[in-house]
Design a protein around this motif. Structure first.
Motif, PDB file in Angstrom:
ATOM      1  N   ALA A   1      68.463   2.149 106.621  1.00 43.99           N
ATOM      2  CA  ALA A   1      67.573   2.332 106.034  1.00 43.99           C
ATOM      3  C   ALA A   1      66.029   1.701 105.711  1.00 43.99           C
ATOM      4  CB  ALA A   1      68.030   3.524 104.760  1.00 43.99           C
ATOM      5  N   GLY A   2      65.643   0.714 105.766  1.00 41.77           N
ATOM      6  CA  GLY A   2      65.003  -0.223 104.828  1.00 41.77           C
ATOM      7  C   GLY A   2      64.288  -0.437 106.385  1.00 41.77           C
ATOM      8  N   ASN A   3      65.032  -0.136 106.701  1.00 42.82           N
ATOM      9  CA  ASN A   3      64.017  -0.612 108.879  1.00 42.82           C
ATOM     10  C   ASN A   3      63.210   0.441 108.625  1.00 42.82           C
ATOM     11  OD1 ASN A   3      65.373  -3.037 108.384  1.00 42.82           O
ATOM     12  ND2 ASN A   3      66.372  -1.744 111.210  1.00 42.82           N
ATOM     13  N   ARG A   4      63.464   2.298 108.137  1.00 39.59           N
ATOM     14  CA  ARG A   4      63.090   3.397 108.444  1.00 39.59           C
ATOM     15  C   ARG A   4      61.732   2.998 107.106  1.00 39.59           C
ATOM     16  NH1 ARG A   4      64.521   7.434 111.361  1.00 39.59           N
ATOM     17  NH2 ARG A   4      64.159   9.284 110.550  1.00 39.59           N
ATOM     18  N   ALA A   5      61.959   2.958 106.238  1.00 38.20           N
ATOM     19  CA  ALA A   5      60.955   2.713 104.925  1.00 38.20           C
ATOM     20  C   ALA A   5      60.175   1.672 105.855  1.00 38.20           C
ATOM     21  CB  ALA A   5      61.809   2.161 104.169  1.00 38.20           C
TER      22      ALA A   5
ATOM     23  N   GLN B   1      65.942  -1.227 114.924  1.00 36.29           N
ATOM     24  CA  GLN B   1      65.109  -2.493 114.376  1.00 36.29           C
ATOM     25  C   GLN B   1      64.373  -3.241 113.696  1.00 36.29           C
ATOM     26  OE1 GLN B   1      65.884  -4.585 118.357  1.00 36.29           O
ATOM     27  NE2 GLN B   1      67.980  -3.909 118.463  1.00 36.29           N
ATOM     28  N   ALA B   2      64.224  -4.580 112.843  1.00 34.09           N
ATOM     29  CA  ALA B   2      63.067  -4.548 111.954  1.00 34.09           C
ATOM     30  C   ALA B   2      62.234  -5.320 112.855  1.00 34.09           C
ATOM     31  CB  ALA B   2      63.381  -5.312 111.197  1.00 34.09           C
ATOM     32  N   GLU B   3      62.855  -6.248 114.185  1.00 36.69           N
ATOM     33  CA  GLU B   3      62.001  -7.394 115.129  1.00 36.69           C
ATOM     34  C   GLU B   3      60.708  -6.877 115.241  1.00 36.69           C
ATOM     35  OE1 GLU B   3      65.290  -6.648 115.128  1.00 36.69           O
ATOM     36  OE2 GLU B   3      66.337  -8.159 115.367  1.00 36.69           O
ATOM     37  N   PRO B   4      60.220  -5.105 116.015  1.00 34.32           N
ATOM     38  CA  PRO B   4      59.161  -4.964 116.717  1.00 34.32           C
ATOM     39  C   PRO B   4      58.149  -4.768 115.386  1.00 34.32           C
ATOM     40  CG  PRO B   4      61.234  -4.065 117.699  1.00 34.32           C
ATOM     41  CD  PRO B   4      61.451  -4.649 116.354  1.00 34.32           C
ATOM     42  N   LEU B   5      58.481  -4.520 114.016  1.00 28.29           N
ATOM     43  CA  LEU B   5      57.668  -3.847 112.989  1.00 28.29           C
ATOM     44  C   LEU B   5      57.100  -5.315 112.322  1.00 28.29           C
ATOM     45  CD1 LEU B   5      55.955  -1.795 111.411  1.00 28.29           C
ATOM     46  CD2 LEU B   5      58.295  -2.569 110.325  1.00 28.29           C
ATOM     47  N   ALA B   6      58.957  -6.347 112.784  1.00 26.80           N
ATOM     48  CA  ALA B   6      57.870  -7.714 112.058  1.00 26.80           C
ATOM     49  C   ALA B   6      56.235  -7.832 112.727  1.00 26.80           C
ATOM     50  CB  ALA B   6      58.389  -9.389 112.609  1.00 26.80           C
TER      51      ALA B   6
ATOM     52  N   THR C   1      54.307  -5.391 105.146  1.00 26.93           N
ATOM     53  CA  THR C   1      54.893  -4.871 106.088  1.00 26.93           C
ATOM     54  C   THR C   1      55.615  -5.465 106.905  1.00 26.93           C
ATOM     55  OG1 THR C   1      53.792  -2.712 105.485  1.00 26.93           O
ATOM     56  CG2 THR C   1      55.306  -2.928 106.880  1.00 26.93           C
ATOM     57  N   GLY C   2      54.671  -6.019 107.662  1.00 23.37           N
ATOM     58  CA  GLY C   2      55.509  -6.911 108.886  1.00 23.37           C
ATOM     59  C   GLY C   2      56.200  -8.425 107.941  1.00 23.37           C
ATOM     60  N   LEU C   3      55.287  -9.233 106.929  1.00 24.90           N
ATOM     61  CA  LEU C   3      56.567  -9.796 106.673  1.00 24.90           C
ATOM     62  C   LEU C   3      57.711  -9.397 106.451  1.00 24.90           C
ATOM     63  CD1 LEU C   3      54.059 -12.124 104.763  1.00 24.90           C
ATOM     64  CD2 LEU C   3      54.843 -12.068 106.904  1.00 24.90           C
ATOM     65  N   ALA C   4      58.118  -7.682 105.343  1.00 22.08           N
ATOM     66  CA  ALA C   4      59.608  -7.498 105.027  1.00 22.08           C
ATOM     67  C   ALA C   4      60.428  -7.395 106.316  1.00 22.08           C
ATOM     68  CB  ALA C   4      59.028  -6.583 104.256  1.00 22.08           C
ATOM     69  N   ALA C   5      59.305  -7.090 107.572  1.00 23.29           N
ATOM     70  CA  ALA C   5      60.772  -6.198 108.313  1.00 23.29           C
ATOM     71  C   ALA C   5      60.842  -7.936 108.642  1.00 23.29           C
ATOM     72  CB  ALA C   5      59.555  -5.818 109.530  1.00 23.29           C
ATOM     73  N   ALA C   6      60.525  -8.903 108.317  1.00 25.19           N
ATOM     74  CA  ALA C   6      60.501 -10.341 109.264  1.00 25.19           C
ATOM     75  C   ALA C   6      61.820 -10.998 108.484  1.00 25.19           C
ATOM     76  CB  ALA C   6      59.851 -10.973 108.997  1.00 25.19           C
ATOM     77  N   ALA C   7      62.036 -11.132 107.184  1.00 18.53           N
ATOM     78  CA  ALA C   7      62.368 -11.295 106.326  1.00 18.53           C
ATOM     79  C   ALA C   7      63.672 -10.559 106.998  1.00 18.53           C
ATOM     80  CB  ALA C   7      61.896 -10.760 105.164  1.00 18.53           C
TER      81      ALA C   7
END
Length: 139
Positions: free
Chosen positions: A2-6, A70-75, A127-133
């Motif tokens: 859900a965090g990735n979606r947000a 997945q969060a990787e692309p958003l990073a 947002t990218g830093l949060a997705a990377a984390a």
């Protein structure tokens, strides 16, 4: 999950908001008070196109994140956010005071477009830093 979606929705919203910022003027000035031949203090077309490309890439990465879950692309939106914020910070710090010295009577000031683009770039970077984390925690 859900965090990735947000985060992806936040990135997509920031990219669309930046697109709106591109359509707005970035400087308020009196054209009649600029000396003949002086460049307009508004953000020029080349920098607008660079920002538009970065924002389109950020939007595509956000959509890819929503599809893959997945969060990787958003990073990677960190890079696009840094590009947009860097362009706008340079524009605000160097261009506007320089234009004001060139023609003080033109009263050059940044307007909504500059602030919206700067905020969009900063949100994309965060947002990218949060997705990377999040991606790093998930491993």
């Amino acid at each position: 999950m859900a965090g990735n979606r947000a985060l992806a929705w936040a990135g997509a919203t920031a990219a669309v908001g930046g697109g709106v910022g591109l359509a707005l003027p970035t400087a308020h000035y009196l054209p009649s008070h600029l000396p003949p031949g002086a460049a307009e203090p508004d953000l020029d077309l080349g920098l607008r196109l660079a920002c538009a490309g970065a924002l389109a890439l950020a939007f595509a990465l956000a959509v890819l994140t929503l599809r893959r879950h997945q969060a990787e692309p958003l990073a990677f939106t960190t890079l696009t956010g840094i590009a947009v914020a860097g362009i706008l910070l340079r524009y605000l710090v160097i261009t506007l005071p320089g234009a004001d010295r060139l023609a003080p009577s033109a009263a050059v000031q940044p307007t909504a477009g500059a602030w919206v683009l700067l905020a969009s770039g900063l949100v994309l970077a965060a947002t990218g830093l949060a997705a990377a984390a999040a991606a790093q925690r998930g491993r």
